[in-house]
Write a protein that holds these residues in place. Structure first.
Motif, short mmCIF file in Angstrom:
data_model
loop_
_atom_site.label_atom_id
_atom_site.label_comp_id
_atom_site.label_asym_id
_atom_site.label_seq_id
_atom_site.Cartn_x
_atom_site.Cartn_y
_atom_site.Cartn_z
N LEU A 15 0.82 -1.21 0.00
CA LEU A 15 0.00 0.00 0.00
C LEU A 15 0.86 1.26 0.00
CD1 LEU A 15 -2.90 -1.23 2.29
CD2 LEU A 15 -2.95 -0.91 -0.18
N ASN A 16 2.15 1.11 0.26
CA ASN A 16 3.08 2.25 0.08
C ASN A 16 3.15 2.67 -1.39
OD1 ASN A 16 4.32 -0.39 -0.05
ND2 ASN A 16 6.27 0.64 -0.43
N LEU A 17 2.73 1.77 -2.28
CA LEU A 17 2.81 2.07 -3.72
C LEU A 17 1.54 2.72 -4.28
CD1 LEU A 17 4.51 -1.22 -5.01
CD2 LEU A 17 5.59 0.98 -4.48
N LEU A 18 0.59 3.01 -3.40
CA LEU A 18 -0.66 3.61 -3.91
C LEU A 18 -0.37 4.87 -4.71
CD1 LEU A 18 -3.24 3.28 -0.99
CD2 LEU A 18 -3.14 1.98 -3.12
N GLY A 19 -1.10 5.01 -5.82
CA GLY A 19 -0.84 6.12 -6.74
C GLY A 19 -0.07 5.62 -7.95
N LEU A 20 0.81 4.63 -7.72
CA LEU A 20 1.59 4.04 -8.82
C LEU A 20 1.09 2.64 -9.15
CD1 LEU A 20 5.20 4.75 -7.49
CD2 LEU A 20 4.00 5.98 -9.30
N ARG A 21 0.61 1.96 -8.11
CA ARG A 21 0.27 0.55 -8.22
C ARG A 21 -1.10 0.35 -8.87
NH1 ARG A 21 -1.84 -2.93 -3.05
NH2 ARG A 21 -1.77 -4.96 -4.09
N GLU A 22 -1.14 -0.39 -9.97
CA GLU A 22 -2.39 -0.75 -10.63
C GLU A 22 -3.47 0.34 -10.45
OE1 GLU A 22 -3.08 -5.34 -10.42
OE2 GLU A 22 -2.18 -4.74 -8.50
N PRO A 23 -3.23 1.54 -11.00
CA PRO A 23 -4.17 2.64 -10.74
C PRO A 23 -5.58 2.36 -11.22
CG PRO A 23 -2.48 3.27 -12.35
CD PRO A 23 -2.08 1.95 -11.80
N GLU A 24 -5.71 1.45 -12.19
CA GLU A 24 -7.07 1.12 -12.67
C GLU A 24 -7.87 0.39 -11.58
OE1 GLU A 24 -4.20 -0.13 -13.62
OE2 GLU A 24 -4.35 -2.31 -13.63
N ILE A 25 -7.17 -0.20 -10.63
CA ILE A 25 -7.85 -0.88 -9.51
C ILE A 25 -7.85 0.00 -8.26
CG2 ILE A 25 -7.79 -2.87 -7.91
CD1 ILE A 25 -6.52 -4.49 -10.18
N TYR A 26 -6.67 0.59 -7.97
CA TYR A 26 -6.52 1.27 -6.67
C TYR A 26 -6.58 2.79 -6.76
CZ TYR A 26 -5.22 -3.41 -5.22
OH TYR A 26 -5.25 -4.76 -4.97
#
Ligand code: DQA
Length: 148
Positions: A15-26
């Protein structure tokens, strides 16, 4: 004046990657933005939040154990550990604190393995699929329960 009530906010692996991680999902919102919004909502109700993220199961468990007697409730997105971790669930059950489980995505609309949660039945409630506002709703429910 009475001491401020405290809520531990725990974010699990990746969850530290939010914004970069699978943005279509998160989505595009970062973890820092979520934490800022929680701090603001908590402050309005006279609460404080302590927001922590770890990619390590044992670190999350240590924080839960250390929170006993120091906080009034836990808001947690256990991320992938939701579906795998008996140890995290045991720590949450042992702490005796009110707990709300949050997921950004609707775990019930995704792969079948995401439908199982080891956390849901030790939580007061679960919010899934509402994105970042789900955290604020979970926080509000937790604060109301603590104040009741
Ligand atoms: C998640 C859902 C989990 O299945 C996944 O492993 C995550 C994030 C969510 O917030 O939607 O890392 O908890």
């Amino acid at each position: 004046m009475s001491a401020k009530r405290r809520i531990l906010v725990l974010h699990g692996p990746n969850l530290n990657l939010l914004g970069l991680r699978e943005p279509e999902i998160y989505g595009a919102t970062t973890l820092a933005e979520i934490n800022e919004s929680l701090a603001e909502s908590a402050g309005e109700q006279g609460f404080e939040v302590d927001c922590q993220q770890s990619n390590h199961e044992g670190v999350l468990i240590d924080w839960i154990q250390q929170s006993m007697g120091r906080v009034d409730g836990i808001l947690i997105n256990p991320a992938g550990l939701t579906h795998t971790s008996v140890a995290l669930r045991d720590a949450l059950a042992a702490c005796g604190l009110p707990i709300i489980e949050v997921h950004l995505s609707n775990v019930h609309m995704r792969e079948p393995f995401r439908r199982q949660s080891f956390v849901s039945d030790v939580a007061l409630g679960t919010i899934a699929g509402l994105g970042p506002p789900g955290y604020r709703l979970g926080l509000r429910a937790l604060m109301e329960r603590i104040q009741a």
